[in-house]
Motif scaffolding. Structure first.
Motif, short mmCIF file in Angstrom:
data_model
loop_
_atom_site.label_atom_id
_atom_site.label_comp_id
_atom_site.label_asym_id
_atom_site.label_seq_id
_atom_site.Cartn_x
_atom_site.Cartn_y
_atom_site.Cartn_z
N ASP A 1 -8.88 -6.90 -8.02
CA ASP A 1 -8.06 -7.67 -8.95
C ASP A 1 -7.05 -8.50 -8.17
O ASP A 1 -6.34 -7.98 -7.30
CB ASP A 1 -7.33 -6.70 -9.90
CG ASP A 1 -6.62 -7.43 -11.05
OD1 ASP A 1 -6.17 -8.56 -10.84
OD2 ASP A 1 -6.50 -6.84 -12.13
N SER A 2 -6.98 -9.79 -8.48
CA SER A 2 -6.08 -10.68 -7.74
C SER A 2 -4.61 -10.32 -7.94
O SER A 2 -3.77 -10.67 -7.10
CB SER A 2 -6.32 -12.13 -8.17
OG SER A 2 -6.07 -12.29 -9.56
N GLU A 3 -4.29 -9.64 -9.04
CA GLU A 3 -2.91 -9.25 -9.30
C GLU A 3 -2.58 -7.88 -8.73
O GLU A 3 -1.42 -7.45 -8.77
CB GLU A 3 -2.63 -9.26 -10.80
CG GLU A 3 -2.72 -10.65 -11.44
CD GLU A 3 -2.32 -10.62 -12.90
OE1 GLU A 3 -1.96 -9.54 -13.39
OE2 GLU A 3 -2.36 -11.69 -13.53
N ALA A 4 -3.58 -7.18 -8.24
CA ALA A 4 -3.35 -5.83 -7.72
C ALA A 4 -2.78 -5.88 -6.30
O ALA A 4 -2.94 -6.86 -5.57
CB ALA A 4 -4.65 -5.04 -7.73
N SER A 5 -2.11 -4.81 -5.94
CA SER A 5 -1.57 -4.68 -4.59
C SER A 5 -1.69 -3.23 -4.15
O SER A 5 -1.31 -2.32 -4.89
CB SER A 5 -0.10 -5.11 -4.55
OG SER A 5 0.46 -4.86 -3.28
N SER A 6 -2.26 -3.03 -2.99
CA SER A 6 -2.38 -1.67 -2.45
C SER A 6 -2.04 -1.71 -0.97
O SER A 6 -2.87 -1.44 -0.11
CB SER A 6 -3.79 -1.12 -2.67
OG SER A 6 -4.77 -1.98 -2.09
N THR A 7 -0.82 -2.08 -0.69
CA THR A 7 -0.41 -2.30 0.69
C THR A 7 0.64 -1.30 1.14
O THR A 7 1.45 -0.81 0.37
CB THR A 7 0.15 -3.73 0.88
OG1 THR A 7 1.15 -3.97 -0.11
CG2 THR A 7 -0.95 -4.76 0.73
N VAL A 8 0.58 -1.01 2.42
CA VAL A 8 1.51 -0.08 3.06
C VAL A 8 2.19 -0.82 4.19
O VAL A 8 1.54 -1.46 5.02
CB VAL A 8 0.77 1.15 3.63
CG1 VAL A 8 1.74 2.08 4.34
CG2 VAL A 8 0.04 1.89 2.52
N MET A 9 3.50 -0.75 4.24
CA MET A 9 4.24 -1.39 5.32
C MET A 9 4.81 -0.33 6.23
O MET A 9 5.42 0.64 5.77
CB MET A 9 5.36 -2.28 4.77
CG MET A 9 6.00 -3.16 5.81
SD MET A 9 7.08 -4.42 5.05
CE MET A 9 7.29 -5.54 6.42
N CYS A 10 4.59 -0.50 7.52
CA CYS A 10 5.11 0.48 8.47
C CYS A 10 5.99 -0.20 9.51
O CYS A 10 5.85 -1.38 9.80
CB CYS A 10 3.98 1.25 9.13
SG CYS A 10 2.73 0.21 9.89
N ASN A 11 6.88 0.57 10.06
CA ASN A 11 7.84 0.08 11.05
C ASN A 11 7.73 0.95 12.29
O ASN A 11 7.83 2.17 12.20
CB ASN A 11 9.26 0.11 10.47
CG ASN A 11 10.25 -0.66 11.32
OD1 ASN A 11 10.21 -0.60 12.55
ND2 ASN A 11 11.15 -1.39 10.68
N CYS A 12 7.53 0.31 13.43
CA CYS A 12 7.37 1.05 14.68
C CYS A 12 8.61 0.95 15.56
O CYS A 12 8.60 1.36 16.72
CB CYS A 12 6.16 0.53 15.45
SG CYS A 12 4.62 0.63 14.51
N THR A 13 9.69 0.40 15.03
CA THR A 13 10.91 0.23 15.82
C THR A 13 12.05 1.11 15.36
O THR A 13 13.16 1.03 15.88
CB THR A 13 11.37 -1.24 15.77
OG1 THR A 13 11.66 -1.59 14.42
CG2 THR A 13 10.29 -2.16 16.31
N LEU A 14 11.80 1.97 14.35
CA LEU A 14 12.86 2.84 13.84
C LEU A 14 13.27 3.86 14.90
O LEU A 14 14.38 3.84 15.40
CB LEU A 14 12.39 3.55 12.57
CG LEU A 14 12.23 2.66 11.34
CD1 LEU A 14 11.57 3.43 10.21
CD2 LEU A 14 13.58 2.14 10.88
N ASN A 15 12.33 4.76 15.21
CA ASN A 15 12.55 5.77 16.24
C ASN A 15 13.90 6.45 16.11
O ASN A 15 14.60 6.69 17.10
CB ASN A 15 12.42 5.16 17.64
CG ASN A 15 10.96 4.93 18.02
OD1 ASN A 15 10.08 5.67 17.59
ND2 ASN A 15 10.70 3.89 18.79
N LEU A 16 14.30 6.75 14.87
CA LEU A 16 15.59 7.40 14.67
C LEU A 16 15.61 8.78 15.31
O LEU A 16 16.66 9.26 15.74
CB LEU A 16 15.88 7.51 13.17
CG LEU A 16 16.01 6.17 12.44
CD1 LEU A 16 16.31 6.41 10.97
CD2 LEU A 16 17.09 5.31 13.06
N ASN A 17 14.44 9.41 15.37
CA ASN A 17 14.36 10.72 16.01
C ASN A 17 13.73 10.64 17.39
O ASN A 17 13.42 11.66 18.00
CB ASN A 17 13.52 11.67 15.13
CG ASN A 17 14.19 11.94 13.80
OD1 ASN A 17 15.40 12.06 13.73
ND2 ASN A 17 13.40 12.04 12.74
#
Length: 299
Positions: free
Chosen positions: A78-94
């Motif tokens: 579906d053109s209106e659907a969204s199934s995306t995951v955003m990740c961040n590799c610069t956090l490294n808080l721990n």
């Protein structure tokens, strides 16, 4: 005759060391892999099992393509659907060396399960958008532990019951939309504890009672409680304290007029929708010209 000058022995050794260090650093950057934390991979699989009708786990592998990437799980054509995951590799808080999921967009996917408690295991999550699904039940109490969450949209689902008071436990939340669900009961006073909240959308539910006085502590830019709600009492004066308010929708909410003068004095208010409202008459000429979207039901 020219004489070739040789650098001092110590300086030559230093240069060799620097070349070795630079070479090692360059080699290290070539083998960097952007891996998701194993606990988050497990959590995402369980989230899929809870949300999808057939209990199908979400599969994203264990890697992000690059920092800040949007990984499309391709759950719908579906053109209106969204199934995306955003990740961040610069956090490294721990300082753990892993990438972390920061945003989850699962929109218009016809999910008919319940909200998964395992969402709280994505501890770096900042945005959850589950707009336009068929999700039922209520909001899990485990979600209250997500201290980084800034945006939560559960718009257009089938959630029901009382709006839980522990929603007031999100310290970073700036936007909350529960629009077009089946929430009932009163608006919890704990929402007034969301000190960073600027957008609160409660329209198209079955809410009752008055707007809690604790909302006076907020500084909203967008407040909507219109359509199908059955609120009571008059429009509270404290809305006039939201100095950055741009959009206000109270039509068919059950609230009564008149509009407090303090609201009409808000300098940033441009969108005012207050049709189908009973109560004393008010003077339309007092509405400032900066309001470029006006929907008013004259008594």
């Amino acid at each position: 005759m020219f004489t070739t000058l040789q650098p001092p022995h110590g300086l030559l050794q230093l240069c060799r060391v620097m070349v070795v260090v630079i070479t090692l650093f360059s080699s290290a950057t070539l083998v960097v892999s952007y891996q998701l934390h194993p606990d988050e991979v497990t959590a995402l699989r369980q989230i899929g099992k809870t949300l999808t009708p057939g209990g199908q786990p979400f599969e994203v592998g264990d890697a992000c393509n690059q920092p800040g990437t949007l990984h499309d799980m391709n759950l719908s054509k579906d053109s209106e659907a969204s199934s995306t995951v955003m990740c961040n590799c610069t956090l490294n808080l721990n300082n753990d060396g892993y990438c972390h999921i920061t945003s989850l967009y699962l929109k218009t996917l016809s999910f008919s399960g319940e909200l998964p408690p395992e969402m709280a295991n994505l501890t770096y999550l900042e945005i959850i958008d589950l707009t336009r699904n068929y999700i039922s039940g209520n909001i899990p109490e485990e979600w209250a532990s997500m201290k980084h969450l800034t945006e939560l949209s559960l718009t257009s689902n089938r959630l029901s019951g009382n709006i839980p008071g522990y929603l007031g436990s999100f310290p970073s939340l700036s936007y909350l939309s529960l629009e077009a669900n089946q929430f009932s009961g009163t608006i919890p006073s704990q929402l007034g504890d969301l000190v960073n909240l600027t957008g609160l959308v409660l329209s198209s539910n079955l809410l009752e009672g008055t707007l809690p006085e604790t909302l006076a502590k907020l500084n909203l830019t967008n407040f909507r409680a219109s359509d199908h709600n059955n609120l009571s009492g008059i429009i509270p004066d404290f809305i006039g304290n939201w100095r950055n308010l741009v959009r206000l929708e109270l039509y068919a909410s059950g609230l009564q007029g008149p509009i407090p003068r303090a609201i009409l004095s808000l300098e940033k208010l441009t969108d005012l929708r207050i049709t189908d409202m009973s109560g004393p008459e008010f003077n339309l000429t007092s509405i400032p010209p900066r309001v470029n979207r006006l929907f008013v039901n004259c008594p």
